[in-house]
Design a protein around this motif. Structure first.
Motif, mmCIF file in Angstrom:
data_model
loop_
_atom_site.group_PDB
_atom_site.id
_atom_site.type_symbol
_atom_site.label_atom_id
_atom_site.label_comp_id
_atom_site.label_asym_id
_atom_site.label_seq_id
_atom_site.Cartn_x
_atom_site.Cartn_y
_atom_site.Cartn_z
ATOM 1 N N CYS A 16 49.075 46.981 40.787
ATOM 2 C CA CYS A 16 49.470 45.602 41.089
ATOM 3 C C CYS A 16 50.795 45.234 40.422
ATOM 4 C CB CYS A 16 48.367 44.645 40.626
ATOM 5 S SG CYS A 16 48.660 42.932 41.115
ATOM 6 N N HIS A 17 51.575 44.410 41.099
ATOM 7 C CA HIS A 17 52.849 43.964 40.536
ATOM 8 C C HIS A 17 52.652 43.082 39.302
ATOM 9 C CE1 HIS A 17 51.811 40.425 42.917
ATOM 10 N NE2 HIS A 17 52.660 39.760 42.174
ATOM 11 N N THR A 18 51.424 42.593 39.071
ATOM 12 C CA THR A 18 51.134 41.776 37.874
ATOM 13 C C THR A 18 50.863 42.645 36.657
ATOM 14 O OG1 THR A 18 48.753 41.669 38.292
ATOM 15 C CG2 THR A 18 50.135 39.953 39.312
ATOM 16 N N GLY A 19 50.766 43.968 36.861
ATOM 17 C CA GLY A 19 50.531 44.886 35.766
ATOM 18 C C GLY A 19 49.082 45.307 35.590
ATOM 19 N N THR A 20 48.188 44.823 36.448
ATOM 20 C CA THR A 20 46.789 45.232 36.367
ATOM 21 C C THR A 20 46.574 46.522 37.145
ATOM 22 O OG1 THR A 20 46.176 43.810 38.234
ATOM 23 C CG2 THR A 20 45.915 42.887 36.014
ATOM 24 N N ARG A 21 45.506 47.217 36.806
ATOM 25 C CA ARG A 21 45.206 48.497 37.452
ATOM 26 C C ARG A 21 45.086 48.342 38.960
ATOM 27 N NH1 ARG A 21 45.323 53.958 37.898
ATOM 28 N NH2 ARG A 21 43.526 54.681 39.051
ATOM 29 N N THR A 22 44.358 47.293 39.409
ATOM 30 C CA THR A 22 44.237 47.013 40.834
ATOM 31 C C THR A 22 44.665 45.577 41.097
ATOM 32 O OG1 THR A 22 42.048 46.024 41.136
ATOM 33 C CG2 THR A 22 42.106 48.400 40.731
ATOM 34 N N CYS A 23 44.931 45.265 42.345
ATOM 35 C CA CYS A 23 45.295 43.893 42.710
ATOM 36 C C CYS A 23 44.073 42.980 42.729
ATOM 37 C CB CYS A 23 45.981 43.880 44.077
ATOM 38 S SG CYS A 23 47.606 44.651 44.049
ATOM 39 N N PHE A 24 42.888 43.530 42.444
ATOM 40 C CA PHE A 24 41.654 42.756 42.478
ATOM 41 C C PHE A 24 41.058 42.546 41.094
ATOM 42 C CE2 PHE A 24 42.264 44.973 46.482
ATOM 43 C CZ PHE A 24 42.211 43.920 47.377
ATOM 44 N N ASP A 25 41.638 43.138 40.045
ATOM 45 C CA ASP A 25 41.121 42.992 38.684
ATOM 46 C C ASP A 25 41.135 41.538 38.245
ATOM 47 O OD1 ASP A 25 40.782 45.716 38.485
ATOM 48 O OD2 ASP A 25 42.547 46.057 37.239
ATOM 49 N N GLY A 26 39.981 41.039 37.790
ATOM 50 C CA GLY A 26 39.882 39.684 37.264
ATOM 51 C C GLY A 26 39.991 38.596 38.311
ATOM 52 N N ARG A 27 39.832 38.939 39.574
ATOM 53 C CA ARG A 27 40.013 37.960 40.643
ATOM 54 C C ARG A 27 38.772 37.813 41.518
ATOM 55 N NH1 ARG A 27 44.595 40.934 39.755
ATOM 56 N NH2 ARG A 27 46.441 39.746 39.236
ATOM 57 N N ALA A 28 37.607 38.183 40.975
ATOM 58 C CA ALA A 28 36.362 38.122 41.749
ATOM 59 C C ALA A 28 35.865 36.684 41.851
ATOM 60 C CB ALA A 28 35.290 38.992 41.096
ATOM 61 N N PHE A 29 35.253 36.348 42.966
ATOM 62 C CA PHE A 29 34.618 35.042 43.183
ATOM 63 C C PHE A 29 33.152 35.113 42.767
ATOM 64 C CE2 PHE A 29 37.674 34.952 46.948
ATOM 65 C CZ PHE A 29 38.621 34.173 46.277
#
Length: 147
Positions: free
Chosen positions: A126-139
């Motif tokens: 992810c461009h935010t620096g996380t391993r995936t673009c879904f890290d910490g973004r679960a509903f």
């Protein structure tokens, strides 16, 4: 950003377009083999969604967009190339960040409108620096029962 050329994505084929001969591409100027080009169902901008997954852990890393040229570059160079809808240019993952995606396989879904690109991800996807673009973004959801 990559130093790759920045042409516009290929347009989607017209409805009712005739099938090409075995040695021809589906679209004029398409670099893809006819079998692949004819199986793709592109959106109005000539793009197909590309889901990127880590090959050994099955982590879903990110989603990007590809046209025929980006898919061809991905399939023939060993590195993932996307088409940026916002910048309207090709970009190769890792050229500026060093977080390279090494291609392991590419598959087309049953409808022809999504690609699964399995990679060996180096560093953050992810461009935010996380391993995936879904890290910490679960509903928060109500989970269904297991069968």
């Amino acid at each position: 950003m990559s130093e790759q050329p920045t042409p516009s994505p290929a347009p989607a084929p017209a409805a009712g377009a005739s099938s090409p001969d075995a040695g021809e591409s589906l679209l004029p100027g398409s670099p893809l083999p006819v079998g692949i080009a004819s199986a793709l169902k592109r959106d109005g901008a000539g793009l197909v969604a590309a889901i990127v997954q880590q090959f050994d852990t099955n982590e879903v890393l990110m989603l990007g967009w590809m046209d025929d040229e980006a898919l061809n570059r991905t399939m023939t160079t060993g590195r993932v190339t996307f088409y940026s809808r916002s910048r309207q240019e090709y970009w190769r993952k890792g050229d500026t960040s060093g977080h390279v995606q090494w291609v392991k396989s590419v598959a087309l879904d049953c409808d022809g409108d999504a690609l699964l690109v399995r990679v060996d991800q180096v560093g953050a996807a992810c461009h935010t620096g996380t391993r995936t673009c879904f890290d910490g973004r679960a509903f928060d959801v109500v989970a269904g029962p297991a069968n």
